[in-house]
Enzyme design. Structure first.
Site, short mmCIF file in Angstrom:
data_model
loop_
_atom_site.label_atom_id
_atom_site.label_comp_id
_atom_site.label_asym_id
_atom_site.label_seq_id
_atom_site.Cartn_x
_atom_site.Cartn_y
_atom_site.Cartn_z
N LYS A 76 -10.75 0.05 -3.22
CA LYS A 76 -9.14 0.17 -3.49
C LYS A 76 -8.52 -1.35 -2.84
CE LYS A 76 -5.27 2.88 -2.26
NZ LYS A 76 -4.75 4.10 -1.64
N ASN A 93 5.87 2.18 4.43
CA ASN A 93 5.01 2.68 5.67
C ASN A 93 4.32 1.45 6.32
OD1 ASN A 93 2.13 3.12 5.98
ND2 ASN A 93 2.39 3.07 3.69
N ASN A 148 -3.10 0.05 -3.79
CA ASN A 148 -2.60 0.35 -2.43
C ASN A 148 -0.94 0.01 -2.47
OD1 ASN A 148 -2.32 1.11 0.45
ND2 ASN A 148 -4.47 0.56 0.45
N THR A 149 -0.14 0.19 -1.60
CA THR A 149 1.07 -0.07 -1.49
C THR A 149 1.31 -1.64 -1.69
OG1 THR A 149 0.73 -0.43 0.93
CG2 THR A 149 1.72 1.76 -0.06
N ASN A 176 -11.51 0.84 1.70
CA ASN A 176 -9.83 0.53 1.69
C ASN A 176 -9.86 -0.98 2.18
OD1 ASN A 176 -7.48 0.22 1.85
ND2 ASN A 176 -7.06 1.79 3.33
N SER A 223 -5.01 -1.98 2.49
CA SER A 223 -3.81 -1.62 3.55
C SER A 223 -3.28 -2.92 4.26
CB SER A 223 -4.37 -0.72 4.72
OG SER A 223 -4.54 0.57 4.16
N GLY A 242 -3.91 8.68 2.85
CA GLY A 242 -2.72 8.72 3.62
C GLY A 242 -1.81 9.80 4.21
N PHE A 247 -3.15 2.53 10.01
CA PHE A 247 -4.50 3.28 10.28
C PHE A 247 -4.39 3.95 11.63
CE2 PHE A 247 -7.39 0.17 7.66
CZ PHE A 247 -7.37 1.10 6.57
N ASN A 269 -1.20 -3.18 6.38
CA ASN A 269 -0.70 -3.10 8.04
C ASN A 269 -1.66 -3.28 8.91
OD1 ASN A 269 2.01 -2.28 7.00
ND2 ASN A 269 0.88 -0.17 6.41
N THR A 270 -2.97 -3.72 8.61
CA THR A 270 -3.91 -4.11 9.64
C THR A 270 -4.04 -5.61 9.61
OG1 THR A 270 -5.12 -2.05 9.74
CG2 THR A 270 -6.18 -3.89 10.47
C1 LIG Z 1 2.74 7.07 4.54
C2 LIG Z 1 1.56 6.43 3.85
C3 LIG Z 1 0.13 6.19 4.33
C4 LIG Z 1 -0.90 5.76 3.52
N1 LIG Z 1 -1.95 5.49 4.28
C5 LIG Z 1 -2.92 5.14 3.25
C6 LIG Z 1 -4.44 5.01 3.74
O1 LIG Z 1 -4.58 5.34 4.84
N2 LIG Z 1 -5.21 4.45 3.07
C7 LIG Z 1 -5.13 4.07 1.89
O2 LIG Z 1 -6.15 3.46 1.13
N3 LIG Z 1 -3.81 4.24 1.22
C8 LIG Z 1 -2.77 4.63 1.95
N4 LIG Z 1 -1.66 4.73 1.43
C9 LIG Z 1 -1.27 4.58 0.04
C10 LIG Z 1 -1.55 5.50 -1.08
O3 LIG Z 1 -2.89 5.99 -1.06
C11 LIG Z 1 -1.20 4.92 -2.42
O4 LIG Z 1 -1.94 4.06 -2.70
C12 LIG Z 1 0.31 4.30 -2.76
O5 LIG Z 1 1.11 5.07 -1.75
C13 LIG Z 1 0.74 4.42 -3.89
O6 LIG Z 1 1.03 5.66 -4.53
P1 LIG Z 1 2.41 6.39 -4.53
O7 LIG Z 1 3.36 5.37 -5.16
O8 LIG Z 1 1.94 7.66 -5.41
O9 LIG Z 1 2.62 6.89 -2.94
C14 LIG Z 1 -0.55 5.03 2.21
C15 LIG Z 1 0.74 5.49 1.53
C16 LIG Z 1 1.85 6.17 2.27
C17 LIG Z 1 3.00 6.53 1.54
#
Ligand SMILES: Cc1cc2nc3c(=O)[nH]c(=O)nc-3n(C[C@H](O)[C@H](O)[C@H](O)COP(=O)(O)O)c2cc1C
Length: 362
Positions: A213, A110, A242-243, A169, A172, A62, A114, A174-175
């Site tokens: 993931k 966020n 993931n989030t 993945n 996510s 991300g 994608f 958001n899709t």
């Molecule tokens: C702005 C943003 C964009 C992200 N985009 C993706 C993504 O494209 N694919 C994915 O698997 N996780 C994505 N994540 C999730 C992160 O890879 C991670 O799993 C999540 O933020 C938890 O880790 P952290 O608390 O250290 O941020 C994104 C996170 C953030 C904050």
């Protein structure tokens, strides 16, 4: 140099709109003459998925969605970098604003959805990358696609030659509908197809490790199914996670209402619990990567003891700066010394049983 970068750049970046700040951070990484990080202590070395990681601290997906700055990221000291998420066709993602910083909570929400330059652009960039270092690629599906599994297959065909591992993945938030791929029958079909695609892409070379993931929001019943299917299909590893769509108690109550996935410090407890729950179900069948709220050496070591061979972080960088990477590595060495352990591998999963016995995180 890294301390200087943190001191000068972070106050500026934090005063800006978060997405503009992110763009500037990428720009700075492209241009700044970052000297290489010192070689890692061999006690930090970790084997997983047939790869040798010089240290277990990785950049989560991300941050570098289009693989623009992987070389610079290795110079900051990461043991591996996960680029992406990448979709087969380019797509813009959701309308702005779609990134929110909850400063008082050290959290981020966020809903990018994608945004990706697509496989072709990313493959071209990775084909000419300079520095060695383990690069994984996080893959997803286009928003308007009908056959989502076919999108993962297309990503594997295009990106496998350039990736040290690939992350499927399906988490996510958001899709719309993407997380449904975590349901048993859809997941079984998806994994069968991505594994076949991975074998097809590997003619004449070693098949790339495929990781899955997942969301931290799965029920434990869902997790039983997901781990069972991942084991049967012989996936190489899992990333947890993931989030989250959940909202633990947050100080920034207005921003907490924004739609999207929450990351950062408030995600630590839930993601670490799900990691330990996955570890006890995987029974050593494959290694795990622990992600979610890692912002210190203690948090990283807690993930390892809960069952992670490797950890990743993203939000912690926003609040702690790039000096966090070196600080975690130093602290991990201290924890090894204090615990009289020869290597990090000896600590993996030590606390998994006790973590799963705790009350569910609020
Ligand atoms: C702005 C943003 C964009 C992200 N985009 C993706 C993504 O494209 N694919 C994915 O698997 N996780 C994505 N994540 C999730 C992160 O890879 C991670 O799993 C999540 O933020 C938890 O880790 P952290 O608390 O250290 O941020 C994104 C996170 C953030 C904050």
């Amino acid at each position: 140099m890294i301390a200087l970068f943190d001191r000068l750049a972070r106050p500026l970046l934090r005063a800006l709109d978060p997405e503009i700040a992110h763009g500037l951070a990428l720009y700075a990484l492209k241009l700044a003459p970052i000297p290489g990080a010192a070689p890692d202590d061999e006690k930090l070395r970790m084997q997983a998925f047939g790869l040798t990681f010089p240290n277990p601290v990785g950049l989560a997906a991300g941050f570098d969605k289009n693989a623009e700055v992987t070389d610079a990221l290795f110079r900051l000291g990461f043991g591996f970098v996960e680029a992406g998420g990448v979709t087969p066709k380019p797509q813009p993602g959701n309308p702005r604003p779609r990134l929110f910083r909850l400063d008082a909570d050290e959290a981020v929400i966020n809903r990018f959805g994608f945004n990706s330059e697509g496989v072709e652009a990313v493959a071209k960039r990775l084909a000419v990358r300079g520095a060695p270092g383990i690069v994984g690629i996080n893959i997803g599906a286009n928003k308007d696609t009908v056959d989502r599994a076919a999108d993962y297959v297309a990503c594997i065909a295009a990106l496998a030659p350039h990736a040290d591992f690939l992350t499927v993945n399906i988490s996510s938030p958001n899709t719309p509908g993407l997380r449904n791929l975590q349901q048993a029958s859809a997941l079984d079909d998806l994994l069968a197809r991505v594994i076949e695609a991975r074998e097809r892409a590997a003619i004449g070379t070693k098949p790339r490790p495929l990781l899955l993931k997942i969301a931290p929001d799965l029920t434990l019943g869902d997790l039983d199914d997901v781990v069972g299917i991942a084991r049967r299909r012989r996936i190489d590893g899992m990333i947890i996670g993931n989030t989250t769509l959940s909202r633990p108690a947050l100080r920034e109550s207005a921003k907490a209402k924004e739609q999207g996935g929450l990351s950062g410090r408030p995600l630590f407890a839930l993601s670490t619990r799900m990691l330990a729950e996955t570890y006890v179900r995987a029974e050593g069948a494959f290694p795990l990567i622990g992600v979610g709220g890692v912002d210190s050496g203690a948090a990283a070591f807690a993930k390892i003891k809960a069952g992670a061979n490797l950890i990743q972080l993203y939000s912690g960088l926003i609040f702690r700066g790039v000096g966090l990477i070196g600080a975690i590595k130093k602290d991990l060495l201290d924890f090894l010394r204090i615990g009289r352990l020869d290597s990090l591998a000896d600590a993996v999963g030590r606390d998994a049983a006790s973590v799963t016995a705790e009350p569910w995180p609020a």
